[in-house]
Scaffold this active site. Structure first.
Site, PDB file in Angstrom:
ATOM      1  N   THR A  62       0.852  -1.188   0.000  1.00 39.59           N
ATOM      2  CA  THR A  62       0.000   0.000   0.000  1.00 39.59           C
ATOM      3  C   THR A  62       0.887   1.237   0.000  1.00 39.59           C
ATOM      4  O   THR A  62       1.925   1.261   0.658  1.00 39.59           O
ATOM      5  CB  THR A  62      -0.955   0.003   1.210  1.00 39.59           C
ATOM      6  OG1 THR A  62      -1.837  -1.123   1.086  1.00 39.59           O
ATOM      7  CG2 THR A  62      -1.810   1.261   1.272  1.00 39.59           C
TER       8      THR A  62
ATOM      9  N   PHE B 262       1.155   5.236   0.823  1.00 41.25           N
ATOM     10  CA  PHE B 262       0.566   6.262   1.676  1.00 41.25           C
ATOM     11  C   PHE B 262       1.154   7.612   1.289  1.00 41.25           C
ATOM     12  O   PHE B 262       2.299   7.683   0.824  1.00 41.25           O
ATOM     13  CB  PHE B 262       0.911   5.992   3.147  1.00 41.25           C
ATOM     14  CG  PHE B 262       0.388   4.669   3.654  1.00 41.25           C
ATOM     15  CD1 PHE B 262      -0.810   4.592   4.343  1.00 41.25           C
ATOM     16  CD2 PHE B 262       1.102   3.497   3.433  1.00 41.25           C
ATOM     17  CE1 PHE B 262      -1.298   3.378   4.793  1.00 41.25           C
ATOM     18  CE2 PHE B 262       0.623   2.273   3.881  1.00 41.25           C
ATOM     19  CZ  PHE B 262      -0.585   2.213   4.567  1.00 41.25           C
TER      20      PHE B 262
END
Ligand SMILES: C=C(O[C@@H]1C=C(C(=O)O)C=C[C@H]1O)C(=O)O
Length: 363
Positions: A263, A265
């Site tokens: 992921t 960010f």
């Protein structure tokens, strides 16, 4: 193997010597950082001490210098903490993140700012934006895209109405585990809690191993872990931070369907970050709804050979324009090549907003 016996005492005394030197050097480094802060304050009373581009350069230099046996990523992690401690001497940095505690966003926050930063969990992505806008914290951390599940629309949409800048990015490998509490009957798991994103990232594994279990979506992985603590027939899908926070153990580990599941960010703030030497720029563009609009938008990037790393389309919420495009590309807006492309895009688009140029994630 040498014939000389290893003298344990001698080795330990050598380690003690080295530790004394490390200690002295670290404090000398901290004093230098304090002096840098004095110079910054003398130049500008409201100066920001944290400099994302400089920190990226420090870490990249250390990784390039490293000859081992310590792994370069490991060395960078140690230096990340040294810088975090040096900065906190002057002014502990305050960071709001998408909570609750124990989420991957908290893990990303610590990875980016180090353990000396003060990190504050927020209940929603908008709240992270609001806290930074209000000046209650210096920076915010929000998830923006997952390699398996795609973009987090809520984060992109928040940028449309916000004046905040992107000051950095951090990419985290996401490992999900099936977690249980002390009282869980491991052979009787009939309910599994998790965040919808995590369910999606572990779908095949769940279909193969727990086809009958009820999948209950909750607001975060940490919340899933919290619920499991008191239910003997339930398990949670979450990461290590949640497991640690709620004292759960792994019934199965790394259950994500794709081994490279990660992921990305974003760090949001008010800062315009100077060039670090390896940067990315994010923009949001509104186009008039006419034939060839997307081609017109992309053509200058192709002609100037700018490496586009992401393109997302979102429906415009204003109703005036039909689409907005979120574009990430390599380069900093101060580089002439990038400035030229931005100029051309401005001529073709109804509206262009540069969300920020920032160092490519190092760790
Ligand atoms: C020391 C400085 O300030 C801060 C501390 C840094 C460090 O410890 O190396 C690096 C960048 C800034 O976040 C600087 O700007 O050089």
């Amino acid at each position: 193997m040498s014939d000389t016996p290893i003298d344990l005492d001698a080795l330990r005394s050598r380690i003690d010597d080295l530790d004394s030197q490390l200690l002295m050097l670290m404090n000398e480094r901290a004093q230098c950082a304090q002096q840098v802060a004095q110079v910054k304050t003398a130049e500008d009373a409201g100066a920001v001490f944290y400099r994302p581009e400089r920190e990226a350069q420090v870490l990249r230099r250390i990784m390039a210098l490293n000859k081992g046996p310590l792994d370069s990523e490991e060395v960078a992690r140690l230096f990340r903490e040294i810088m975090s401690a040096c900065l906190a001497l002057e002014q502990p940095i305050k960071v709001a993140y998408l909570g609750p505690e124990g989420t991957f966003t908290q893990q990303a926050t610590l990875k980016h700012f180090g353990e000396s930063a003060i990190s504050l969990p927020m209940a929603a992505i908008d709240e992270v934006f609001r806290e930074v806008e209000a000046g209650a914290v210096n920076y915010g951390v929000v998830p923006v895209e997952n390699s398996t599940e795609g973009v987090i629309n809520h984060t992109l949409d928040s940028f449309i109405d916000s004046g905040l800048r992107i000051c950095g990015e951090v990419v985290l490998r996401i490992h999900h585990h099936l977690l249980v509490g002390e009282t869980t009957r491991r052979d009787k798991v009939s309910r599994i809690y998790s965040h919808p994103q995590s369910f999606a990232q572990c779908r095949k594994w769940l279909d193969a191993h727990y086809p009958q279990a009820e999948r209950v979506p909750v607001s975060s992985n940490a919340e899933a872990a919290r619920l499991v603590k008191t239910e003997w027939h339930s398990a949670a899908i979450a990461g290590d931070m949640s497991a640690k926070l709620y004292g759960l153990t792994r019934l199965a580990e790394k259950i994500e369907d794709r081994p490279d599941n990660s992921t990305r960010f974003l760090i949001i703030g008010n800062q315009d970050v100077p060039m670090s030497g390896d940067d990315k720029t994010s923009i949001v563009v509104a186009m008039r709804n006419q034939p060839g609009a997307l081609h017109d938008l992309l053509e200058p990037f192709h002609r100037h050979q700018i490496d586009m790393t992401r393109l997302e389309t979102r429906p415009s919420r204003s109703g005036v324009w039909n689409y907005v495009f979120f574009i990430d590309f390599k380069g900093h807006h101060e580089e002439p090549r990038v400035a030229a492309v931005l100029e051309e895009v401005r001529l073709r688009a109804a509206e262009v907003k540069v969300l920020g140029s920032y160092p490519v994630g190092v760790l």
